[in-house]
Design a protein around this motif. Structure first.
Motif: not given
Length: 341
Positions: A244-268
């Motif tokens: 339900t939560a992800i800690f990403a080791g960099s901001d750039e990685t975190a933006l990738g996490v956001m993209e993957a979440a949106r691709g699955r219809g998840l809200r952030i």
């Protein structure tokens, strides 16, 4: 023939070869009036002695001393902040900054000698994995070296600048735990990178302190890049029991996490909370703005440059490793866990 630990001169090479200084000078200048066998012998001895030709004309023409800031990967938002800090610190003392990208395979035996021949006062290597051979080449060339966030910790003593990565990882995970999250995953950089290991240890320490188990599948390490964030998050979000939560080791990685979440219809952050690391210019511009651990990147660049200049001036430094404080910056990408999570 033994090689002197001092910086070699034309006379040193000439004595080793049993020829005159003038002959060595002819070889260096590409003159044709030298026997092939003699030329070959002199060239091999120049290399063995790590000879660096002085450049008096260039030195007179240069208006600024220069320090090289070298990366081994393509530049990104993280790199820009480091460069900005180094340039600002250099401007304060009249020192220029040269930025380059040099892949590991490009760091040949002549690498450090070439930097000295180009007039560099010192080298700052950023997130680089330096071998013992490369460190020896730098030492033989008498080139002062400072490393920012080294990807490895060689046995040889190395001057480095970083941040309190463990404390940052701890703060990021404690923030998510305080919001009621228990299924918290970590996506980091190279497994052997010192900064990644410290952030991961901070994450584990926070989880263990709360008695929350860390599932093996919840830890993903690879690269501090957007594409890896997309791929690693896809793996995590496709698990039967997704975090339900992800800690990403960099901001750039975190933006990738956001993209993957949106691709699955998840809200952030309603369905997935995300915390990054660095607080680059990307973080406040993300949608929603990214909660992240602020790493003082500009100050790290400044400290690295000032330290490099002190080494070049043969001044004594207080510590061979400096860690600057991190700070959790809470924005819109994190929220309390859903009651049924």
């Amino acid at each position: 023939m033994p090689v002197s630990p001092r910086r070699a001169t034309l006379a040193t090479v000439a004595a080793s070869a049993g020829v005159s200084v003038a002959t060595v000078s002819k070889v260096l200048n590409g003159r044709s009036d030298v026997a092939p066998a003699t030329r070959s012998l002199v060239q091999s001895l120049l290399q063995r002695h790590d000879y660096v030709a002085p450049s008096p004309r260039r030195a007179k023409a240069m208006t600024l001393s220069t320090v090289e800031v070298q990366f081994d990967v393509d530049l990104n938002a993280y790199s820009t902040e480091i460069i900005q800090g180094a340039v600002e610190a250099g401007a304060e003392v009249g020192v220029g900054v040269v930025v380059s990208i040099r892949r590991d395979s490009d760091r040949t035996a002549a690498w450090a000698r070439d930097l000295m021949a180009a007039g560099r006062k010192a080298l700052i290597a950023v997130t680089s994995e330096l071998t013992s051979g490369q460190l020896s080449a730098v030492s033989r060339a008498h080139l002062p070296l400072v490393v920012i966030d080294p990807l490895n910790l060689p046995r040889a003593r190395m001057t480095s600048v970083g941040s309190t990565n463990f404390a940052g990882g701890l703060a990021a995970t404690q923030h998510l735990l305080s919001l009621g999250h228990r299924r918290i995953a970590y996506i980091g950089g190279p497994a052997t990178a010192a900064c990644n290991q410290a952030r991961l240890h901070g994450y584990r320490a926070a989880m263990e302190a709360e008695g929350v188990p860390v599932l093996p599948d919840y830890v993903q390490t690879g690269h501090f890049r957007y594409t890896y964030g997309v791929a690693a998050a896809a793996t995590l979000l496709d698990l039967p029991e997704a975090p339900t939560a992800i800690f990403a080791g960099s901001d750039e990685t975190a933006l990738g996490v956001m993209e993957a979440a949106r691709g699955r219809g998840l809200r952030i952050p309603e369905d997935l909370s995300i915390v990054g690391f660095d607080d680059t210019q990307l973080a406040p511009r993300a949608s929603p703005p990214l909660t992240t651990v602020r790493q003082p990147l500009r100050e790290m660049g400044k400290v690295a440059l000032r330290t490099a200049l002190r080494l070049a001036a043969t001044e004594k430094i207080d510590s061979h490793h400096v860690e600057l404080a991190t700070e959790l910056i809470v924005r819109g990408s994190t929220a309390p866990a859903a009651p049924d999570a």
